[in-house]
Design an enzyme around this catalytic site. Structure first.
Site, PDB file in Angstrom:
ATOM      1  CB  SER A  29      49.604  45.717  56.053  1.00  0.00           C
ATOM      2  OG  SER A  29      49.876  45.100  54.822  1.00  0.00           O
ATOM      3  N   GLY A 101      59.551  45.197  51.072  1.00  0.00           N
ATOM      4  CA  GLY A 101      59.189  46.378  50.287  1.00  0.00           C
ATOM      5  C   GLY A 101      58.360  47.347  51.109  1.00  0.00           C
ATOM      6  NE  ARG A 129      59.408  44.208  45.638  1.00  0.00           N
ATOM      7  CZ  ARG A 129      58.511  44.068  46.610  1.00  0.00           C
ATOM      8  NH1 ARG A 129      58.878  43.539  47.775  1.00  0.00           N
ATOM      9  NH2 ARG A 129      57.281  44.474  46.446  1.00  0.00           N
ATOM     10  CB  SER A 174      51.418  50.987  45.046  1.00  0.00           C
ATOM     11  OG  SER A 174      52.310  50.850  46.140  1.00  0.00           O
ATOM     12  CD  GLN A 176      54.891  48.014  49.449  1.00  0.00           C
ATOM     13  OE1 GLN A 176      55.702  48.303  48.573  1.00  0.00           O
ATOM     14  NE2 GLN A 176      54.796  46.796  49.962  1.00  0.00           N
ATOM     15  CG  ASP A 327      50.399  40.702  49.116  1.00  0.00           C
ATOM     16  OD1 ASP A 327      51.058  41.068  48.125  1.00  0.00           O
ATOM     17  OD2 ASP A 327      50.358  41.362  50.175  1.00  0.00           O
ATOM     18  CE  LYS A 354      52.524  43.243  44.788  1.00  0.00           C
ATOM     19  NZ  LYS A 354      52.326  44.445  45.586  1.00  0.00           N
ATOM     20  NE  ARG A 358      54.645  37.403  45.641  1.00  0.00           N
ATOM     21  CZ  ARG A 358      54.285  38.052  46.739  1.00  0.00           C
ATOM     22  NH1 ARG A 358      53.177  38.783  46.744  1.00  0.00           N
ATOM     23  NH2 ARG A 358      55.000  37.957  47.835  1.00  0.00           N
ATOM     24  NE  ARG A 403      52.162  37.665  50.709  1.00  0.00           N
ATOM     25  CZ  ARG A 403      51.877  37.655  52.014  1.00  0.00           C
ATOM     26  NH1 ARG A 403      51.404  36.573  52.591  1.00  0.00           N
ATOM     27  NH2 ARG A 403      52.041  38.733  52.758  1.00  0.00           N
TER      28      ARG A 403
HETATM   29  C1  S3P Z   1      51.407  46.363  51.291  1.00  0.00           C
HETATM   30  C2  S3P Z   1      50.999  46.755  50.033  1.00  0.00           C
HETATM   31  C3  S3P Z   1      51.073  45.869  48.861  1.00  0.00           C
HETATM   32  C4  S3P Z   1      51.281  44.403  49.243  1.00  0.00           C
HETATM   33  C5  S3P Z   1      52.325  44.257  50.318  1.00  0.00           C
HETATM   34  C6  S3P Z   1      51.917  45.020  51.564  1.00  0.00           C
HETATM   35  C7  S3P Z   1      51.306  47.339  52.398  1.00  0.00           C
HETATM   36  O1  S3P Z   1      52.160  46.281  48.055  1.00  0.00           O
HETATM   37  O2  S3P Z   1      51.652  43.657  48.114  1.00  0.00           O
HETATM   38  O3  S3P Z   1      52.507  42.897  50.655  1.00  0.00           O
HETATM   39  O4  S3P Z   1      51.411  46.934  53.575  1.00  0.00           O
HETATM   40  O5  S3P Z   1      51.112  48.534  52.115  1.00  0.00           O
HETATM   41  P1  S3P Z   1      52.013  47.440  46.936  1.00  0.00           P
HETATM   42  O6  S3P Z   1      51.826  48.727  47.619  1.00  0.00           O
HETATM   43  O7  S3P Z   1      53.307  47.384  46.159  1.00  0.00           O
HETATM   44  O8  S3P Z   1      50.830  47.026  46.115  1.00  0.00           O
END
Ligand code: S3P
Length: 451
Positions: A29, A101, A129, A174, A176, A327, A354, A358, A403
């Protein structure tokens, strides 16, 4: 081998104890965000400890396509000459974010408030996705997007020429989505506000502040209210990427389930928005200790020591903890299978969108390996068989999900019969040294495909 190549079947077998020191790579991240924010700063950002996994390499390539100068000096040492907020150039070709993602959603946000057009795609997993969770809030800035049915990639985004700031309450927990909105808000005048009901990882907020943006977080009855003042000049930084707790999870959990193991995983960040797994394992009775607990860069860091724990017991994982270990549920389910009693995991609908579904991927594989698993739309329950109680003797499908692959390989290190994964290639997206690192601890992994 990346997830774009031929499948790489891999088998894990029971062997001797896992022993030694596991130096896991940099945080995924934070690595993505270092490159993206470096590209938005004016001047040269120096990054050390960057994760050189395929996901992050794809983001580095994308930043070059948008005009930043990104170079690699030595292993994990990278320089980014940024173009400044609003300085992105229009890419000449499609941006391929591979399996990531995080990469695609954060980059979509970053370019969404510049008057340029970009088309994004990815591998079969990423193309399946949902992207509407990002393009819906980006539309509020004045951005338009055209993608496949259901908001799937490939997708073309036309950035807003005259963006307006937005106030957005995230409908799903989220990081993200939160990050995409904040990154878009960087080039909108005035204040962009994101409200999240549940705390998700806060690396974007911390790093934006570090790069000199004006950003505040207030805890209110509505949730966390994050306010960013747009159009700052971001100042280049020297970033030391901490090691990834989500990667540390694999040697830690393998040590807990393989008899006689004693593994030290040094320098792991224990940011509370990421450390839910370790708390859960300790509640299950894992022999997991934090050694040399200290603060680095304002964050708690420790050396994790994990020893074989034959007497772990399943628990009900508090749903409010889900975001801080989102995760880690696949590897937790492997530990749960080797514990006594049931491990109940609720409030985890996000696991279904994901890199793979999962819950489905783990439930199918664990059942084939002899473990009882129940599941519903946003919950699952693993019925533990006790230490060493998983029969194994199967080949499982990993669905282009790193994973899932690592979780079943760790399962095979403790099961009665070996476990084979159909494709270990995707492991390179987040943990390229997984195979040599686990072998170095004593794991028996090989690339033949007979279980
Ligand atoms: C992440 C946020 C998570 C996580 C991903 C990394 C990030 O996803 O599952 O591996 O770096 O912001 P989500 O925002 O979809 O929860």
């Amino acid at each position: 081998m990346s997830s774009h190549g031929d499948p790489v079947p891999m088998t894990a077998r029971k062997g001797t104890a896992l022993k030694g020191v596991a130096d896991v790579p940099g945080d995924k991240s934070i690595s993505h965000r270092s490159l993206i924010l470096g590209a938005m700063a004016v001047g040269e950002t120096v990054i050390t400890g960057l994760l050189e996994g395929q996901d992050v390499l794809d983001t580095a390539k994308a930043m070059r396509a948008f005009g930043a100068d990104v170079t690699r000096d030595a292993e994990g040492v990278w320089h980014v000459h940024g173009v400044g907020v609003g300085g992105f150039a229009e890419p000449e070709d499609v941006i391929d974010c591979g399996n990531s993602g995080t990469g695609v959603r954060l980059i979509m946000g970053t370019m969404a408030t510049s008057p340029i057009v970009a088309t994004f795609t990815g591998d079969a997993s990423l193309r399946g996705r949902p992207m509407a969770r990002v393009t819906d809030p980006l539309a509020l800035f004045g951005t338009t997007s055209v993608g496949r049915k259901g908001g799937r990639l490939p997708m073309t985004i036309t950035g807003a020429a005259n963006p307006v700031p937005v106030r957005y309450k995230t409908p799903v927990p989220s990081a993200q989505v939160k990050s995409a909105v904040l990154l878009a808000g960087l080039n909108a005048p005035g204040q962009t506000v994101v409200i999240e009901a549940e705390a998700t990882r806060d690396h974007t907020e911390r790093m934006l502040a570090g790069f000199g943006a004006e950003i505040t977080t207030e805890i209110t009855p509505e949730g966390r209210v994050i306010t960013l003042t747009g159009q700052p000049e971001l100042k280049p930084q020297t970033i030391v990427v901490p090691r990834d707790p989500s990667s540390a999870a694999f040697p830690v959990c393998a040590a807990l389930i393989v008899p006689g193991s004693d593994v030290l995983v040094p320098n792991i960040g224990l940011n509370p928005t990421r450390a839910g797994l370790f708390e859960t394992l300790r509640e299950m009775g894992a022999d997991l200790t934090y050694e040399n607990l200290r603060e680095e860069g304002g964050e708690p860091v420790a050396d994790l020591r994990a020893r074989f724990s034959p007497d772990m017991t399943g628990i009900e994982v508090p749903p409010e903890r889900a975001a801080s270990m989102i995760d880690e549920y696949p590897i937790l389910s492997v530990v749960a299978a080797n514990a006594k009693g049931q491990t109940v995991m609720r409030g985890v609908k996000e696991l279904r969108v994901k890199e793979s579904d999962r819950i489905e991927a783990m439930a199918v594989g664990l059942r084939a390996a002899g473990v009882t698993v129940e599941d519903g739309p946003d919950w699952w329950i693993v019925h533990g068989r006790g230490a060493g109680g998983v029969p194994g003797g199967v080949t499982v499908a990993t669905h282009l999900d790193h994973r899932i692959a690592m979780s079943f390989l760790c399962a095979g290190m403790a099961s009665a019969q070996p476990i084979t994964v159909d494709d270990a290639g995707p492991i390179a997206t987040s943990f390229p040294v997984f195979e040599p690192l686990m072998r170095g601890l004593g794991a028996r992994l090989d690339r033949t495909n007979r279980a």
